[in-house]
Every structure is written in structure tokens, then in C-alpha cells.
Design an enzyme around this catalytic site. Structure first.
Site, PDB file in Angstrom:
ATOM      1  NE  ARG A 176      50.431  35.762  40.328  1.00 52.78           N
ATOM      2  CZ  ARG A 176      50.954  36.618  41.228  1.00 52.78           C
ATOM      3  NH1 ARG A 176      50.231  37.082  42.231  1.00 52.78           N
ATOM      4  NH2 ARG A 176      52.176  37.043  41.104  1.00 52.78           N
ATOM      5  CB  SER A 226      54.096  33.109  34.645  1.00 50.68           C
ATOM      6  OG  SER A 226      55.104  34.072  34.707  1.00 50.68           O
ATOM      7  CD  GLU A 296      50.018  33.136  37.198  1.00 53.11           C
ATOM      8  OE1 GLU A 296      51.070  32.791  37.744  1.00 53.11           O
ATOM      9  OE2 GLU A 296      49.807  34.288  36.795  1.00 53.11           O
TER      10      GLU A 296
HETATM   11  C1  LIG Z   1      52.719  39.136  28.911  1.00 53.49           C
HETATM   12  C2  LIG Z   1      51.963  38.840  30.186  1.00 53.49           C
HETATM   13  C3  LIG Z   1      52.514  39.199  31.412  1.00 53.49           C
HETATM   14  C4  LIG Z   1      51.822  38.926  32.602  1.00 53.49           C
HETATM   15  N1  LIG Z   1      52.373  39.308  33.795  1.00 53.49           N
HETATM   16  C5  LIG Z   1      51.718  39.051  34.948  1.00 53.49           C
HETATM   17  C6  LIG Z   1      52.274  39.443  36.218  1.00 53.49           C
HETATM   18  O1  LIG Z   1      53.348  40.020  36.303  1.00 53.49           O
HETATM   19  N2  LIG Z   1      51.561  39.158  37.332  1.00 53.49           N
HETATM   20  C7  LIG Z   1      50.347  38.521  37.290  1.00 53.49           C
HETATM   21  O2  LIG Z   1      49.740  38.296  38.341  1.00 53.49           O
HETATM   22  N3  LIG Z   1      49.812  38.146  36.115  1.00 53.49           N
HETATM   23  C8  LIG Z   1      50.453  38.394  34.954  1.00 53.49           C
HETATM   24  N4  LIG Z   1      49.904  38.005  33.757  1.00 53.49           N
HETATM   25  C9  LIG Z   1      48.629  37.276  33.757  1.00 53.49           C
HETATM   26  C10 LIG Z   1      47.371  38.171  33.639  1.00 53.49           C
HETATM   27  O3  LIG Z   1      47.666  39.402  33.039  1.00 53.49           O
HETATM   28  C11 LIG Z   1      46.732  38.397  35.005  1.00 53.49           C
HETATM   29  O4  LIG Z   1      46.362  37.173  35.609  1.00 53.49           O
HETATM   30  C12 LIG Z   1      45.486  39.298  34.901  1.00 53.49           C
HETATM   31  O5  LIG Z   1      45.068  39.634  36.200  1.00 53.49           O
HETATM   32  C13 LIG Z   1      44.323  38.639  34.154  1.00 53.49           C
HETATM   33  O6  LIG Z   1      43.347  39.634  33.888  1.00 53.49           O
HETATM   34  P1  LIG Z   1      42.389  39.564  32.600  1.00 53.49           P
HETATM   35  O7  LIG Z   1      41.502  40.743  32.641  1.00 53.49           O
HETATM   36  O8  LIG Z   1      43.193  39.381  31.372  1.00 53.49           O
HETATM   37  O9  LIG Z   1      41.571  38.275  32.956  1.00 53.49           O
HETATM   38  P2  LIG Z   1      41.155  37.076  31.983  1.00 53.49           P
HETATM   39  O10 LIG Z   1      42.386  36.340  31.580  1.00 53.49           O
HETATM   40  O11 LIG Z   1      40.280  37.563  30.909  1.00 53.49           O
HETATM   41  O12 LIG Z   1      40.313  36.197  32.991  1.00 53.49           O
HETATM   42  C14 LIG Z   1      40.913  35.546  34.102  1.00 53.49           C
HETATM   43  C15 LIG Z   1      39.801  35.118  35.058  1.00 53.49           C
HETATM   44  O13 LIG Z   1      39.254  36.282  35.667  1.00 53.49           O
HETATM   45  C16 LIG Z   1      37.837  36.245  35.579  1.00 53.49           C
HETATM   46  N5  LIG Z   1      37.352  37.636  35.504  1.00 53.49           N
HETATM   47  C17 LIG Z   1      37.709  38.584  34.611  1.00 53.49           C
HETATM   48  N6  LIG Z   1      37.041  39.724  34.850  1.00 53.49           N
HETATM   49  C18 LIG Z   1      36.235  39.488  35.915  1.00 53.49           C
HETATM   50  C19 LIG Z   1      35.277  40.267  36.625  1.00 53.49           C
HETATM   51  N7  LIG Z   1      35.001  41.533  36.289  1.00 53.49           N
HETATM   52  N8  LIG Z   1      34.612  39.684  37.661  1.00 53.49           N
HETATM   53  C20 LIG Z   1      34.857  38.403  38.010  1.00 53.49           C
HETATM   54  N9  LIG Z   1      35.751  37.623  37.371  1.00 53.49           N
HETATM   55  C21 LIG Z   1      36.440  38.155  36.338  1.00 53.49           C
HETATM   56  C22 LIG Z   1      37.539  35.478  34.306  1.00 53.49           C
HETATM   57  O14 LIG Z   1      36.249  34.918  34.359  1.00 53.49           O
HETATM   58  C23 LIG Z   1      38.632  34.418  34.339  1.00 53.49           C
HETATM   59  O15 LIG Z   1      38.241  33.297  35.073  1.00 53.49           O
HETATM   60  C24 LIG Z   1      50.566  38.268  32.548  1.00 53.49           C
HETATM   61  C25 LIG Z   1      50.019  37.918  31.315  1.00 53.49           C
HETATM   62  C26 LIG Z   1      50.698  38.195  30.137  1.00 53.49           C
HETATM   63  C27 LIG Z   1      50.076  37.826  28.818  1.00 53.49           C
END
Ligand SMILES: Cc1cc2nc3c(=O)[nH]c(=O)nc-3n(C[C@H](O)[C@H](O)[C@H](O)COP(=O)(O)OP(=O)(O)OC[C@H]3O[C@@H](n4cnc5c(N)ncnc54)[C@H](O)[C@@H]3O)c2cc1C
Length: 306
Positions: A176, A226, A296
Site C-alpha cells: 500500500r 479497509s 490505510e
Molecule cells: C468497498 C471498497 C473496497 C476496497 N478494496 C480494496 C482492496 O481490495 N485493495 C486495495 O488495495 N484497496 C481497496 N480499497 C481502497 C481503494 O479502492 C484503493 O486504495 C484505490 O487504489 C484508491 O484509488 P482511488 O482512485 O479511489 O484513489 P483516491 O482515494 O481518490 O486517492 C488516493 C490517493 O491517490 C492519489 N491519486 C489518485 N489519482 C492519482 C494520479 N492520477 N496520480 C497521482 N496520484 C493519484 C490521490 O491524490 C490520493 O492521495 C477499497 C475501497 C473500498 C471503498
């Protein structure tokens, strides 16, 4: 009051139809929490992103990037300056064994594209609700797979507005974690190197993972997935369960009864309530088991002024 001068300056860079003043960020986060962004901007060209980065740097306007908001809690006072969303940059293409996806594409759609091309390696991502950019940033992973296993390289805009290609090895990907924030990069697109596979076998794995996710996770409520990282030697969910915290509520936020590692927004929670509940869980687990749970989920933005 909207800053008219800043609006006009931004409109020189990005089409007005892609600039949303005073946009409520609870509409852009999975937890359904968060106040307003001064300007929520959704560019549709790399050049616009580049110009925005340079403009914000030169003029001292804070720039915050969000993906799908699935790993973010935005505080109730929202975010000053510009909030950048790359959701309009979402093309996904297949080239031989490679999938090239723009960073605003859903990682779930990217894994489906791999399935269509009978390419194996991205099955683990079929239920992760983030964008490609967010998945790289977090080195997202599930069920034994992670981005690190399949990423070949990515195209970024660095903090000086330059386009650069970064090889996967340069991102320092671990559990992560990446160094994307440290470097100040914005990911524009990612190239995943996959292997030829069998459509039916890939589909069977994805169906199984989806079933496991749907049966264990409280997907019927808004949440950030999580909340905590896995502490070495323990499972966060088990520690929370053994602390008898399931069902514990602060305002509209509740420790999920279905999966103790999740905090769900069951009734219009505020970010303050949700964050207080996270802190309560950390404190209780520390007192009971002497384990410090590390978040996380990322918390950004300002508190509401009193
Ligand atoms: C129901 C649910 C289930 C989930 N299951 C998992 C799982 O199984 N495994 C897991 O790892 N995670 C899981 N997650 C967490 C999440 O989906 C991941 O961490 C995902 O990768 C976040 O992506 P996002 O686009 O939503 O990022 P955001 O939450 O919008 O942003 C997270 C970070 O990424 C940065 N960011 C976003 N886009 C860019 C870009 N283009 N360039 C640089 N930085 C960027 C943002 O600035 C921020 O700091 C889950 C979440 C939910 C709600």
C-alpha cells in the site's frame, strides 16, 4: 464567495464546462463525506493538466488530486484551491500482451478489458473501486495480487510540469505504498504487462473473487474499504472484532457488523464523526492489545470553522 479572478484564470486553461466552483466533495468520495472544493476541475487533455500544474505552482494555488475517492476522507470544511479529477481521461487500450490505461479509468474496467483480451494478471483488481492512478499511488492489491506484479511503466507529469516515463521499479512499490506523492508526480497513464491466458479460467477467478468480496464486505453502505493497514503479525479486522467494537457508532458512522475492518456511513455521517470513530478504534485496540493500527485511508481537507 467564489474567487472570480481565479475562475477566469482557470478558464484560460480548461474549458468552462470542466470547471465546477464550490463543488461538494461528498459527491466524489466513496464514504460520502466532505465539504466543498473551491474549484473542482476535470480536464480532458494532458496538455491542460500540464498547464494547470504550472499555473498552480506559479501562482501558489493549492492543487489536490483525487481519483475515485475510494481511499480518501475529505474533512467537512472541504479543500481550498483546485481539486483535480482525471475522470475524463479514461481510455483503455490493448496492445499485444499490454494494457495501456489512462489514469482516470477504473481499475475494475481495466481488469475487464484484460479479460476480454484473455490476458491474465489483473484478476485481483476486479473489485477494487479505484482509478488506475489511485491504484498505482496505493499499490492497490487483493487476494494475493498487487499492482507491483503487473505494472511495466507509467507516464507522469512531474512537479515541474514535465512529462516523464517512470519504470515500475522507480516507484518504490511496496504494501500500500509508492513514492508518487514524495516525487510530486501526477500519473497520466499506466502500462500493464500481462500474460496470455484462457478466457474461461480468468473469468472463473474473477467471479470467485467477486463472490468472496460481496459475501464478506458491507458494500451496501458507503465506506472507504479497509480503514487500517494489516499490522505485522495480526489482522486489523480480528483485533477490532476481539475489542467488541462491531456495531459501535459515533453519529452516523458505525464499525461494520459484517466486516470489522470497515467503517460504514450508515446515516449521513459527517467527516468529523467518521474520523472520531477511526480514532476511537485505534485507541481501544491499543489499550486492549498494545497494537497501533495504522490508517490505510488518507484524510485530507479542512475542518469546518466554528
Ligand atoms: C468497498 C471498497 C473496497 C476496497 N478494496 C480494496 C482492496 O481490495 N485493495 C486495495 O488495495 N484497496 C481497496 N480499497 C481502497 C481503494 O479502492 C484503493 O486504495 C484505490 O487504489 C484508491 O484509488 P482511488 O482512485 O479511489 O484513489 P483516491 O482515494 O481518490 O486517492 C488516493 C490517493 O491517490 C492519489 N491519486 C489518485 N489519482 C492519482 C494520479 N492520477 N496520480 C497521482 N496520484 C493519484 C490521490 O491524490 C490520493 O492521495 C477499497 C475501497 C473500498 C471503498
Amino acid at each position: 464567495m467564489m474567487n472570480e479572478k481565479l475562475y477566469e484564470q482557470l478558464a484560460q486553461i480548461v474549458d468552462r464546462k470542466h470547471i465546477f466552483p464550490d463543488e461538494l466533495l461528498k459527491n466524489h468520495t466513496y464514504t460520502k463525506l466532505g465539504g466543498k472544493a473551491d474549484f473542482f476541475i476535470t480536464p480532458s487533455r494532458y496538455e491542460e493538466v500540464q498547464k494547470l500544474v504550472l499555473f498552480c505552482k506559479k501562482s501558489g494555488v493549492p492543487l489536490t488530486l483525487i481519483g475515485n475517492g475510494s481511499n480518501l476522507i475529505v474533512r467537512d470544511g472541504g479543500i481550498r484551491g483546485v481539486v483535480l479529477s482525471l475522470k475524463n481521461l479514461n481510455a483503455i487500450n490493448t496492445e499485444g500482451n499490454r494494457i495501456i490505461a489512462q489514469s482516470g479509468a477504473a481499475i475494475i474496467d481495466t481488469s475487464r478489458k484484460a479479460l476480454e483480451a484473455s490476458l491474465t494478471g489483473l484478476e485481483f483488481a476486479c473489485g477494487i473501486p479505484g482509478t488506475v492512478g489511485g491504484a498505482l499511488f496505493m499499490n492497490a492489491g487483493a487476494y494475493g495480487g498487487e499492482i507491483k506484479d503487473v505494472l511495466e511503466e507509467c507516464l507522469v507529469i512531474d512537479k515541474d510540469g514535465e512529462l516523464r516515463t517512470r519504470k515500475a521499479e522507480e516507484l518504490d512499490l511496496s504494501y500500500r505504498h509508492s513514492n508518487i506523492e514524495e516525487k510530486g508526480d501526477i500519473v497520466l497513464e499506466a502500462t500493464f504487462l500481462l500474460k496470455e491466458g484462457n478466457y474461461d479460467e480468468i473469468k472463473a477467478v474473477m467471479d470467485d473473487l467477486t463472490f468472496r468480496r460481496e459475501s464478506k464486505q458491507p458494500l451496501e453502505y458507503p465506506s472507504c474499504g479497509s480503514v487500517f493497514k494489516r499490522p505485522p503479525g495480526y489482522y486489523a479486522g480480528k483485533l477490532i472484532q476481539d475489542s467488541h467494537l462491531q456495531g459501535y457508532r459515533i453519529g452516523g458512522a458505525e464499525v461494520s457488523k459484517k466486516h470489522a475492518g470497515f467503517i460504514v456511513n450508515i446515516n449521513n455521517a459527517t467527516a468529523t464523526e467518521y474520523i472520531s470513530l477511526i480514532e476511537h478504534v485505534q485507541k481501544t485496540v491499543k489499550e486492549k492489545f498494545n497494537v497501533q493500527l495504522e490508517r490505510e485511508v488518507r484524510i485530507i481537507g479542512e475542518d469546518l470553522e466554528n
